[in-house]
Design an enzyme around this catalytic site. Structure first.
Site, PDB file in Angstrom:
ATOM      1  N   ASP A   1      29.869  41.199  44.509  1.00 56.69           N
ATOM      2  CA  ASP A   1      30.418  39.864  44.653  1.00 56.69           C
ATOM      3  C   ASP A   1      31.698  39.976  45.490  1.00 56.69           C
ATOM      4  O   ASP A   1      32.263  41.071  45.628  1.00 56.69           O
ATOM      5  CB  ASP A   1      30.724  39.295  43.260  1.00 56.69           C
ATOM      6  CG  ASP A   1      31.442  37.962  43.312  1.00 56.69           C
ATOM      7  OD1 ASP A   1      31.001  37.077  44.055  1.00 56.69           O
ATOM      8  OD2 ASP A   1      32.461  37.825  42.602  1.00 56.69           O
TER       9      ASP A   1
ATOM     10  N   ASP B   1      34.582  37.101  45.745  1.00 60.44           N
ATOM     11  CA  ASP B   1      35.780  36.454  45.214  1.00 60.44           C
ATOM     12  C   ASP B   1      36.171  37.024  43.854  1.00 60.44           C
ATOM     13  O   ASP B   1      35.386  37.004  42.896  1.00 60.44           O
ATOM     14  CB  ASP B   1      35.544  34.954  45.094  1.00 60.44           C
ATOM     15  CG  ASP B   1      35.327  34.297  46.450  1.00 60.44           C
ATOM     16  OD1 ASP B   1      35.663  34.929  47.464  1.00 60.44           O
ATOM     17  OD2 ASP B   1      34.821  33.161  46.492  1.00 60.44           O
TER      18      ASP B   1
ATOM     19  N   ASP C   1      44.285  17.564  51.786  1.00 55.31           N
ATOM     20  CA  ASP C   1      43.095  18.387  51.608  1.00 55.31           C
ATOM     21  C   ASP C   1      43.479  19.835  51.323  1.00 55.31           C
ATOM     22  O   ASP C   1      42.919  20.484  50.435  1.00 55.31           O
ATOM     23  CB  ASP C   1      42.222  18.337  52.871  1.00 55.31           C
ATOM     24  CG  ASP C   1      41.664  16.949  53.131  1.00 55.31           C
ATOM     25  OD1 ASP C   1      41.364  16.249  52.148  1.00 55.31           O
ATOM     26  OD2 ASP C   1      41.532  16.586  54.310  1.00 55.31           O
TER      27      ASP C   1
ATOM     28  N   THR D   1      27.303  36.684  47.820  1.00 54.59           N
ATOM     29  CA  THR D   1      28.418  35.799  47.563  1.00 54.59           C
ATOM     30  C   THR D   1      28.108  34.350  47.909  1.00 54.59           C
ATOM     31  O   THR D   1      27.283  34.071  48.792  1.00 54.59           O
ATOM     32  CB  THR D   1      29.644  36.267  48.383  1.00 54.59           C
ATOM     33  OG1 THR D   1      30.716  35.331  48.238  1.00 54.59           O
ATOM     34  CG2 THR D   1      29.306  36.390  49.859  1.00 54.59           C
ATOM     35  N   ALA D   2      28.776  33.451  47.223  1.00 57.26           N
ATOM     36  CA  ALA D   2      28.683  32.026  47.550  1.00 57.26           C
ATOM     37  C   ALA D   2      29.484  31.695  48.808  1.00 57.26           C
ATOM     38  O   ALA D   2      29.369  30.589  49.352  1.00 57.26           O
ATOM     39  CB  ALA D   2      29.191  31.183  46.378  1.00 57.26           C
TER      40      ALA D   2
ATOM     41  N   LYS E   1      21.822  34.404  42.975  1.00 57.14           N
ATOM     42  CA  LYS E   1      22.168  35.749  43.443  1.00 57.14           C
ATOM     43  C   LYS E   1      21.131  36.769  42.976  1.00 57.14           C
ATOM     44  O   LYS E   1      20.752  37.674  43.729  1.00 57.14           O
ATOM     45  CB  LYS E   1      23.556  36.154  42.921  1.00 57.14           C
ATOM     46  CG  LYS E   1      24.707  35.559  43.684  1.00 57.14           C
ATOM     47  CD  LYS E   1      26.007  36.190  43.218  1.00 57.14           C
ATOM     48  CE  LYS E   1      27.204  35.550  43.890  1.00 57.14           C
ATOM     49  NZ  LYS E   1      28.475  36.131  43.415  1.00 57.14           N
TER      50      LYS E   1
ATOM     51  N   ASN F   1      29.162  34.020  35.275  1.00 60.19           N
ATOM     52  CA  ASN F   1      28.079  33.322  35.962  1.00 60.19           C
ATOM     53  C   ASN F   1      27.146  34.280  36.704  1.00 60.19           C
ATOM     54  O   ASN F   1      26.026  33.899  37.066  1.00 60.19           O
ATOM     55  CB  ASN F   1      28.644  32.310  36.957  1.00 60.19           C
ATOM     56  CG  ASN F   1      29.386  31.183  36.263  1.00 60.19           C
ATOM     57  OD1 ASN F   1      28.924  30.658  35.264  1.00 60.19           O
ATOM     58  ND2 ASN F   1      30.554  30.837  36.780  1.00 60.19           N
TER      59      ASN F   1
END
Length: 270
Positions: free
Chosen positions: A26, A28, A54, A132-133, A177, A203
């Site tokens: 992963d 992060d 933002d 990874t996302a 994943k 997760n």
């Protein structure tokens, strides 16, 4: 499962002893401190791609992520905001930005201990992949710069050379994943029972459970409990202490893992 892009580096040194083995990392809070997408947002703000408001929203989400780990609510919130802001941006802009973000922001946030693990796997002749996302454009840059085998990441839809603000498939996160790892294993002729996976998040238990050698790195509270209950190795590089040692020699070919406290990163304000 979601569609994912493959970004592949040069072939690794051959090693018959570890043929069919790989390590999945992963990004992060596992490979690096905090969320990589936050640094992309900072760079976009510097280039006046969106407003200070933002940027402040991303900064707040980053602070929560560093302090408590990720939640599905935060993941989807960041995803939705990023997609809206990315709509209409040229692809070449993001690709160039990925290189700049790594050099200026991400490289200094990489945990030395986790980086050491990736390099030990490579020296042993195993493939090393990021799962990874993080958008594939950024994940691919990280993998390339670190000399890894490649990356699987979230893919954004592109039309006429610009991002549409929609995803191709879904975000590469949680059970997705594990599905991506199985697809990659089939493509690369990997035996998952002889592979490793590293993550900080509860997760990602589906991914960790899919391999024969799961390892928790900088785990959130729920993953730490799960790892303890299942006798998984745990390493916490946030404090520089070694939380557990069982099985890591087999995972890396060496027993010395280093890490250190660098302090929490500042959130720049304008």
């Amino acid at each position: 499962m979601p569609e994912v892009n493959l970004v592949t580096a040069e072939d690794l040194p051959a090693s018959s002893d570890h043929e069919g083995e790989a390590a999945f990392f992963d990004v992060d809070n596992t490979l690096m401190k905090g969320a990589s997408l936050f640094h992309v947002a900072r760079k976009m703000y510097q280039k006046k791609a969106f407003t200070l408001r933002d940027a402040a929203g991303f900064a707040w989400k980053q602070a929560k992520f560093v302090l408590r780990g990720e939640t599905m609510e935060d993941v989807h919130s960041v995803r939705d905001t990023a997609l809206v802001l990315a709509a209409g941006i040229p692809v070449e802009t993001i690709q160039t930005m990925g290189e700049e973000v790594f050099d200026e922001m991400i490289e200094s946030k990489i945990w030395p201990g986790t980086l050491a693990l990736t390099q030990q796997h490579l020296r042993s002749g195993r493939q090393v992949w990021l799962l990874t996302a993080t958008p594939i454009e950024v994940a691919g840059v990280i993998a390339s710069r670190l000399g890894l085998s490649g990356a699987l990441g979230t893919v954004c839809e592109i039309e006429d050379g610009h991002y549409t603000g929609r995803l191709v498939g879904d975000i590469l996160h949680g059970p997705a994943k594990a599905a991506a790892a199985r697809e990659l294993a089939a493509r690369e002729h990997l035996a998952l029972a002889r592979c490793w996976a590293y993550s900080d998040s509860y997760n990602d238990i589906p991914l960790l459970s899919a391999v024969g050698n799961p390892v928790a790195i900088n785990p959130d509270a729920r993953l730490r409990r799960h790892a303890r209950d299942n006798n998984w190795p745990v390493y916490d590089f946030r404090s520089g202490r070694r939380a557990a040692t069982w099985g890591l020699r087999a995972a890396t070919g060496a027993g010395i893992i280093y890490g250190g406290w660098k302090g929490f990163g500042r959130i720049r304000r304008r």
